[in-house]
Design a protein around this motif. Structure first.
Motif, PDB file in Angstrom:
ATOM      1  N   VAL A 212      90.891  15.603  46.530  1.00 49.39           N
ATOM      2  CA  VAL A 212      91.493  16.203  47.661  1.00 49.39           C
ATOM      3  C   VAL A 212      93.435  15.922  47.661  1.00 49.39           C
ATOM      4  O   VAL A 212      93.327  15.678  46.218  1.00 49.39           O
ATOM      5  CB  VAL A 212      91.421  13.507  48.133  1.00 49.39           C
ATOM      6  CG1 VAL A 212      92.267  13.586  48.685  1.00 49.39           C
ATOM      7  CG2 VAL A 212      90.038  13.832  48.554  1.00 49.39           C
ATOM      8  N   GLN A 213      93.931  16.324  48.037  1.00 52.08           N
ATOM      9  CA  GLN A 213      95.110  16.502  47.850  1.00 52.08           C
ATOM     10  C   GLN A 213      96.041  16.189  48.982  1.00 52.08           C
ATOM     11  O   GLN A 213      95.863  16.367  50.122  1.00 52.08           O
ATOM     12  CB  GLN A 213      95.143  18.174  47.775  1.00 52.08           C
ATOM     13  CG  GLN A 213      96.793  18.189  47.278  1.00 52.08           C
ATOM     14  CD  GLN A 213      96.714  21.052  46.968  1.00 52.08           C
ATOM     15  OE1 GLN A 213      96.054  20.820  47.145  1.00 52.08           O
ATOM     16  NE2 GLN A 213      97.658  19.975  45.839  1.00 52.08           N
ATOM     17  N   LEU A 214      97.233  15.862  49.003  1.00 52.79           N
ATOM     18  CA  LEU A 214      98.606  14.951  49.674  1.00 52.79           C
ATOM     19  C   LEU A 214      99.536  15.941  48.780  1.00 52.79           C
ATOM     20  O   LEU A 214      99.673  16.032  47.620  1.00 52.79           O
ATOM     21  CB  LEU A 214      98.377  13.835  49.613  1.00 52.79           C
ATOM     22  CG  LEU A 214      97.222  13.019  49.556  1.00 52.79           C
ATOM     23  CD1 LEU A 214      97.793  11.345  49.483  1.00 52.79           C
ATOM     24  CD2 LEU A 214      96.527  13.703  50.712  1.00 52.79           C
ATOM     25  N   GLN A 215      99.939  17.133  49.761  1.00 52.83           N
ATOM     26  CA  GLN A 215     101.122  17.210  49.326  1.00 52.83           C
ATOM     27  C   GLN A 215     102.107  16.705  50.139  1.00 52.83           C
ATOM     28  O   GLN A 215     102.431  17.307  51.737  1.00 52.83           O
ATOM     29  CB  GLN A 215     100.654  19.323  49.834  1.00 52.83           C
ATOM     30  CG  GLN A 215     102.047  19.943  49.359  1.00 52.83           C
ATOM     31  CD  GLN A 215     102.381  19.941  47.750  1.00 52.83           C
ATOM     32  OE1 GLN A 215     101.133  20.138  47.302  1.00 52.83           O
ATOM     33  NE2 GLN A 215     103.474  20.269  47.769  1.00 52.83           N
ATOM     34  N   ALA A 216     103.196  16.677  49.265  1.00 60.52           N
ATOM     35  CA  ALA A 216     104.276  15.936  50.122  1.00 60.52           C
ATOM     36  C   ALA A 216     105.560  16.912  49.781  1.00 60.52           C
ATOM     37  O   ALA A 216     105.612  17.684  49.169  1.00 60.52           O
ATOM     38  CB  ALA A 216     104.985  14.379  49.784  1.00 60.52           C
TER      39      ALA A 216
END
Length: 124
Positions: free
Chosen positions: A1-5
């Motif tokens: 899982v990756q969350l890129q802000a």
């Protein structure tokens, strides 16, 4: 899982910024999404959250009316529109995901996945 802000930066007081968070590696509609922020020397604090469908939004009382959270389930993104920014809004802003439960929006311990953070600096 990756969350890129992304979307942080330097802005003058009274200005606006829109943060964006792109999620991958998860079934986006299984998750509620939140934004938190952490100023230097302070605890990470809740800013806003949105439920899995986008039909429910939740804000810390002090930011209601200035910040707006939204999501695009077709693009696996969540955004935070920030208006009338103040120097006290200066912080690293993090997006986060928690499994949809219908509650617990404010509780950072319930968020399983976190982005890397994006710096927002508001000058006076």
């Amino acid at each position: 899982v990756q969350l890129q802000a992304s979307g942080g930066g330097l802005v003058q007081a009274g200005g606006s910024l829109t943060l964006s968070c792109a999620a991958s590696g998860l079934t986006f509609t299984y998750y509620d999404m939140g934004w938190f922020r952490q100023a230097p020397g302070k605890e990470r604090e809740f800013v806003a959250a949105i439920n899995w469908s986008g039909g429910g939004t939740y804000y810390v009382d002090s930011l209601k009316g200035r910040f707006t959270i939204s999501r695009d389930n077709a693009k696996n993104t969540v955004a935070l529109q920030m208006n009338s920014l103040k120097p006290e809004d200066t912080a690293v802003y993090f997006c986060a995901a928690k499994y949809k439960t219908g509650s617990g929006w404010y509780n950072k311990a319930l968020y399983a996945y976190w982005g890397q953070g994006t710096q927002v600096t508001v000058s006076s």
